[in-house]
Design an enzyme around this catalytic site. Structure first.
Site, PDB file in Angstrom:
ATOM      1  N   VAL A   1      -2.421  69.812 -40.653  1.00 28.08           N
ATOM      2  CA  VAL A   1      -3.784  69.682 -41.172  1.00 28.08           C
ATOM      3  C   VAL A   1      -4.011  70.661 -42.317  1.00 28.08           C
ATOM      4  CG1 VAL A   1      -6.220  70.053 -40.615  1.00 28.08           C
ATOM      5  CG2 VAL A   1      -4.772  68.741 -39.063  1.00 28.08           C
ATOM      6  N   GLU A   2      -3.503  71.877 -42.176  1.00 35.39           N
ATOM      7  CA  GLU A   2      -3.757  72.908 -43.181  1.00 35.39           C
ATOM      8  C   GLU A   2      -3.052  72.629 -44.508  1.00 35.39           C
ATOM      9  OE1 GLU A   2      -5.737  75.513 -43.238  1.00 35.39           O
ATOM     10  OE2 GLU A   2      -6.511  75.242 -41.199  1.00 35.39           O
ATOM     11  N   THR A   3      -1.769  72.311 -44.455  1.00 34.49           N
ATOM     12  CA  THR A   3      -0.995  72.242 -45.710  1.00 34.49           C
ATOM     13  C   THR A   3      -0.026  71.067 -45.768  1.00 34.49           C
ATOM     14  OG1 THR A   3       0.752  73.693 -44.825  1.00 34.49           O
ATOM     15  CG2 THR A   3      -1.076  74.743 -46.003  1.00 34.49           C
TER      16      THR A   3
ATOM     17  N   TYR B   1     -12.723  69.609 -37.201  1.00 33.59           N
ATOM     18  CA  TYR B   1     -11.396  70.178 -37.444  1.00 33.59           C
ATOM     19  C   TYR B   1     -10.612  70.283 -36.142  1.00 33.59           C
ATOM     20  CZ  TYR B   1      -7.785  73.632 -38.543  1.00 33.59           C
ATOM     21  OH  TYR B   1      -6.574  74.282 -38.685  1.00 33.59           O
TER      22      TYR B   1
END
Length: 336
Positions: free
Chosen positions: A124-126, A314
């Site tokens: 999800v982050e990168t 999130y």
């Protein structure tokens, strides 16, 4: 090394250094006070700090990205979910898991955090390290610290932490690149989080979030464990909420699990699970315009995921991606 166009142009002398207040950051009174503080609090040479800030540049795009939109959009869980739960994100997660299975299992054993949760957060982050950001961290943080008054204190603190991190890692502060808010590497840790929670998980003597996924894996797991992850416990389960229930009041009680099972039951809410945990929960509402709202009961581990990003959308995206990865990985790893 990633660089913004502005950074490259500045280094070549193709454009002049921008600045809302005019001139170099090093000439700004607030930056001079920052350099004085770094010398007084941490023993830095103030002139060296100012020289570094003088080499940084303002990032107008950072200010565009950090400001709240003029008009708030309508929250849509299904639209948000679709950004992270597509076939490419799942396939990429399986490949990342297979490549780093040893480090992920080591992290699970040491910190109690399942591999799929760690993989999902990095996904999800990168996008598993593909999109780590190309803003020079000093420039991004200086822009926010000195040209964005609503959150200046926060970002001056992160700029301070970046200088401390660079000294500890024996690196030029200007060598770090990341998001517009100064988050760095595979796991998108802010400098303060790197200093507090990052671990040298591959044992090579240094922490590298740009080139060593094992360090990111161990650090994400350590971060969650330090924020209260409970080994083997439930994250969240769907909830059936009757139309007559005052769901909004329960949702508004907060993201921390504080609703006793008796409170949930007395509201007529039923966990869609054969054996729901007999523990406090939070009621999570996942609204989509034109569709019925999804409700979930979030437990302690759900709350811990929101310590990474304080958003129920999130945390649920991470959890659903993790479940999809786990199911797919079991199928891939199963003997044929």
């Amino acid at each position: 090394m990633k660089r913004t166009f502005a950074a490259a142009a500045l280094s070549l002398g193709l454009i002049s250094q921008p600045g809302l207040a005019g001139g170099s950051f090093a000439e700004r009174p607030e930056a001079i006070r920052f350099a004085d503080s770094m010398q007084e609090k941490h023993g830095f040479d103030r002139d060296t700090v100012l020289a570094t800030l003088g080499r940084a540049h303002q990032e107008p795009r950072v200010l565009d990205l950090i400001r709240p939109p003029a008009t708030l959009g309508i929250r849509s869980w299904q639209r948000y979910r679709a950004r992270f739960l597509d076939s490419k994100r799942i396939e990429g997660g399986i490949a990342f898991w297979q490549t780093h299975a040893g480090a992920l299992q080591k992290a699970a054993d040491q910190y109690g955090v399942p591999p799929e949760i760690v993989v999902a957060i990095i996904g999800v982050e990168t996008y598993y390290g593909r999109n780590t950001g190309n803003f020079e961290a000093v420039s991004a943080l200086a822009t926010l610290a000195f040209d964005y008054p609503p959150r200046a204190a926060l970002f001056q603190g992160e700029l301070e932490q970046l200088f401390l991190l660079a000294r500890e890692q024996v690196r030029d502060p200007l060598s770090y690149y990341g998001s517009y808010a100064g988050a760095i590497g595979y796991p998108q840790f802010l400098p303060s989080s790197i200093r507090s929670y990052a671990v040298d998980f591959d044992g090579d003597g240094h922490i590298d979030f740009d080139n060593e996924p094992a360090d990111a894996i161990g650090s994400v797991a350590n971060y969650l464990a330090r924020h209260g992850w409970v080994r083997g416990e439930t994250v969240a389960i769907p909830a059936l909420v009757p139309a007559e229930a005052d769901a909004q009041t329960l949702v508004d009680s907060g993201i921390e699990p504080a609703l006793a099972p008796e409170t949930i039951a007395s509201a007529g809410i039923v966990a869609a699970s054969a054996n729901p945990p007999a523990k406090p929960a939070t009621l999570v509402d996942l609204a989509t315009p034109g569709a019925p709202t999804e409700y979930w009961l979030g437990y302690r581990n759900f709350y811990v995921i929101t310590r990474y990003n304080k958003s129920s959308f999130y945390a649920m995206a991470v959890y659903e991606l993790a479940r999809a990865l786990r199911d797919q990985y079991v199928n891939v790893a199963a003997p044929q």
